[in-house]
Enzyme design. Sequence first.
Site: not given
Ligand code: PMV
Length: 318
Positions: A101, A107-109, A152
Amino acid sequence: MPAISASAPGKIILFGEHAVVYNRPAIAVPVLQVAAKATVVADPLAPPHTVWIDAPVIGLSSALNDLDENHPLRYVISLVMQALGVSEFPSARIKLTSTIPIAAGLGSSSASSVALARAVSEFLGHPLLDDQVNQIAFEVEKIHHVHPSGIDNTVTTYARPVFFIRNRPVEQMEIGAPLTFVIGDTGQGSHTSVVVADVRRNWTLDPKKYDAIFDQIAGCTLQGRQVMKSGSLTELGQWMLLNHELLRKIDVSSTLLDSLVASAVSSGALGAKLSGGGRGGNMIALAPSIDHATEIASTLKNAGAVNTIVTTVPASKR
Ligand code: PMV
């Protein structure tokens, strides 16, 4: 020439999101049930150096050169070409699909960047090493998030549990007992970059308060690492709940995330927390056993989750 495909999994953050941006440690694990997949196939009938890219999940169907130079997918490809010293791309069709999703903290991007970098480099005849793929995915994350920690891209590249501190080599984790998580999707899209920017603004206004909370989150992460190693699920759940409370204090939770966390606990989860950027996206619940996961998943659905995924992190091999 046969089609070349590569994929990369989704991920959840067990401890330390947001604090990790401020150099505190964090723990993330891959979610192998969902993935991004890139396929590259030569198109010898097309005019020279014509690359067409389709990414139906984001409604994209375009010639690569018509995309903005900073478009994340074009940027991945140009970083791969740069790394390989290739100046012209042979005519090809690229397709990117994903079951992860979008804008949901899974982590989709990053997974899209990793899958694309792998498929494109292999297509060009020189598959990049994981460390190079990770670096490229990190550079591209900087387009999505102004100040990404790098967690990520790291977990999606290596596809194994990671103990992560910004700018340090990634540490492999020891897992003492299998861990089953139920992931509950709020269905509320949330842009991590916006939430990260809000946290930064608040940190700038009151660094003492925010640094103290980040230190407490770091405590949860360190304790989490220890109990993941010993296999004490009950304690692990407690540290997750404390981490969630601390995330509430920095205002990155939401009413639905809080109520899904409470519902998970009421149906027997040992702990639960939001996972990722917050204010929407996904939460995770630690099931006492794989058999209990279905019950937690149906409770989460009744409490408003639009989707659930059950995933198990296996114990490390001894
Ligand atoms: O991409 P997400 O929504 O899983 O968030 C990443 C985790 C954060 O700590 C909020 C941002 C980061 O760059 O580490």
